[in-house]
Write an enzyme that holds these catalytic residues in place. Structure first.
Site, short mmCIF file in Angstrom:
data_model
loop_
_atom_site.label_atom_id
_atom_site.label_comp_id
_atom_site.label_asym_id
_atom_site.label_seq_id
_atom_site.Cartn_x
_atom_site.Cartn_y
_atom_site.Cartn_z
N ASN A 7 0.86 -1.18 0.00
CA ASN A 7 0.00 0.00 0.00
C ASN A 7 0.90 1.23 0.00
O ASN A 7 1.46 1.59 1.03
CB ASN A 7 -0.89 -0.04 1.25
CG ASN A 7 -1.86 1.13 1.33
OD1 ASN A 7 -1.84 2.02 0.47
ND2 ASN A 7 -2.68 1.14 2.34
N HIS A 179 -12.93 2.97 0.27
CA HIS A 179 -12.90 1.98 1.37
C HIS A 179 -13.49 0.65 0.91
O HIS A 179 -14.02 -0.12 1.73
CB HIS A 179 -13.72 2.45 2.59
CG HIS A 179 -13.11 3.55 3.40
ND1 HIS A 179 -13.86 4.47 4.07
CD2 HIS A 179 -11.81 3.86 3.65
CE1 HIS A 179 -13.06 5.31 4.71
NE2 HIS A 179 -11.81 4.96 4.47
N ARG A 240 -12.47 15.71 7.70
CA ARG A 240 -13.27 16.06 6.51
C ARG A 240 -14.69 16.40 6.93
O ARG A 240 -15.25 15.75 7.81
CB ARG A 240 -13.31 14.88 5.52
CG ARG A 240 -11.97 14.56 4.89
CD ARG A 240 -12.16 13.55 3.76
NE ARG A 240 -10.90 12.97 3.37
CZ ARG A 240 -10.61 11.67 3.46
NH1 ARG A 240 -11.51 10.81 3.90
NH2 ARG A 240 -9.44 11.22 3.08
N GLU A 388 -8.34 -4.96 5.64
CA GLU A 388 -8.22 -4.62 4.22
C GLU A 388 -7.07 -5.38 3.57
O GLU A 388 -7.18 -5.81 2.42
CB GLU A 388 -7.99 -3.11 4.07
CG GLU A 388 -9.24 -2.30 4.40
CD GLU A 388 -8.98 -0.82 4.59
OE1 GLU A 388 -8.54 -0.44 5.69
OE2 GLU A 388 -9.23 -0.05 3.66
#
Ligand code: AMP
Length: 407
Positions: A7, A179, A240, A388
């Site tokens: 990643n 996601h 955010r 993930e």
């Protein structure tokens, strides 16, 4: 079979090496400050942890350092990098073309590059990581696992915005969602825990971390999602804003802010941080909101209240559009650990039939999965820790074993 999951961010590379026989992590690590003279590698295996200052002026040299330590006689876990059967790369934006994970070839590279505009902070380092790993292991399959792919099943009515059609046709303006690996992982795990086939399970999956998103899953497929063309839309997040009237942007531009300042404000100084003025971390806000006499307590409490309110509002709207609802699933740092936030969410879902089991809620932390609602509750709320990296490793294994291109 051994799969390396990579990643790559703009200045970091996270990795995990899996043995897929028992889906076990053999080694994991983080190379941080890539491109900086103070780059540092954190590497851990069952045998120990290592912290090393390294010279990694770019992703290519960084990736080589990672391969070297994986096969290091003392710190490594494999004798040679040729024991690695495949590399799974997290790629944030696959655009409309990528509806599944996909073996990397020239066309996939062109698609990742073609989406630089849509994910300028993520796709360029993601591609740099792919190219660097392919340089080291050119004869091993590399698989791109897109954050957007699980959300590619959203119907038009959910993914289009009601803006002029040529914004979509000429400029690709639509909801993509993010996601995806997390929502897919917990949706599959929820079906397993509920004892139902995944393709007959209806869920609302809530990824509540520093970034937050929610997916409506009907028959195992995503049918709506809270993030948008970028990760800014939807729930209130650490920094955010989530949903705001788009005219607010124009208004603030008119008040003298530059486009970059508005962008930075909405992405980096809004959300829990913007509301509280103190922190983007839910733990800090929960602690502060109970501090008698602290003038910041009311703002911290409001930030938590609004965070929960937005989640409950989205759950209500997804409940209305789904053909049925087997469970609400909570995951991510807050979903997996925050007992008080989970209690607030479940309490506010009472009208949908959810009843909290306080003992279960208190016990389901530290990586445990389980139902936090009471037996007999008409709506079940579950906590399922996400993974993930494992989802990327599983997808990589699946794609390596298939011959059909996934685009
Ligand atoms: P993630 O992005 O999934 O790693 O989640 C990070 C966020 O999870 C942090 O910013 C915290 O707000 C939150 N978090 C982690 N542990 C806890 C906890 N025990 N209680 C409340 N929030 C937590």
């Amino acid at each position: 079979m051994k799969i390396l999951v990579a990643n790559c961010g703009s200045s970091s590379i996270k990795y995990q090496l899996f043995s897929m026989t028992a889906e076990r992590v053999l080694a994991r690590g983080l190379l941080e400050r890539v491109g900086d003279p103070s780059a540092r590698l954190h590497h851990s295996t069952d045998a120990g942890r290592h912290e090393l200052d390294v010279y990694a002026p770019d992703h290519s040299s960084g990736m080589k350092i990672i391969f070297r330590i994986l096969a290091d006689p003392e710190k490594g876990v494999i004798k040679s990098i040729y024991e690695i059967n495949g590399v799974g790369h997290r790629v944030v934006h696959g655009g409309e073309a990528m509806i599944d994970s996909c073996r990397v070839d020239n066309r996939v590279i062109a698609i990742v590059r073609g989406n630089f505009d849509l994910a300028p902070l993520h796709n360029p380092p993601n591609l740099a990581g792919i190219e660097a790993a392919m340089e080291v292991l050119p004869d091993v399959p590399h698989v791109a696992v897109f954050d957007t792919a699980f959300l590619s099943t959203l119907p038009k009515k959910a993914h289009r915005y009601a803006v002029p059609a040529d914004w979509y046709e000429g400029h690709h303006v639509r909801k993509y969602g993010f996601h995806g690996a997390s929502h897919k992982y917990v949706a599959l795990r929820a079906a397993e825990l509920l004892g139902k086939p995944a393709d007959r399970t209806n869920l609302i999956t809530c990824h509540l971390g520093n970034g937050c998103s929610m997916t409506a899953v009907a028959g195992g497929k995503a049918v709506d999602h809270s993030m948008g063309m970028t990760p800014l839309e939807g729930l209130i997040m650490g920094t955010r804003s989530g949903d705001v009237d788009p005219a607010v942007v124009l208004y603030m531009l008119g008040r003298g802010l530059s486009a970059q300042q508005v962008d930075a404000a909405l992405n980096k100084s809004s959300g829990l941080l913007g509301l509280s003025g103190v922190s983007n971390d839910m733990r800090d806000l929960l602690a502060l909101s109970h501090k008698d006499g602290d003038p910041r307590a009311a703002d911290a409490a409001l930030a938590v209240e609004m965070f929960v309110y937005r989640i409950v509002r989205y759950i209500g709207s997804y409940y209305a559009i789904l053909p049925g609802l087997d469970a609400v699933v909570l995951t991510g740092g807050i979903g997996e650990n925050s007992v008080p936030v989970r209690a607030m969410i479940v309490d506010q879902l009472a009208r949908l039939g959810a009843r909290l089991d306080e003992a279960r809620n208190g016990q389901t932390v530290n990586g445990r999965a389980g139902q936090i609602t009471a037996d007999g509750s008409a709506l079940g709320v579950w906590v399922i820790p996400t993974n993930e990296e494992l989802m990327i490793a599983r997808d990589t294994k699946r794609i390596i074993g298939s011959v059909v291109p996934r685009y």
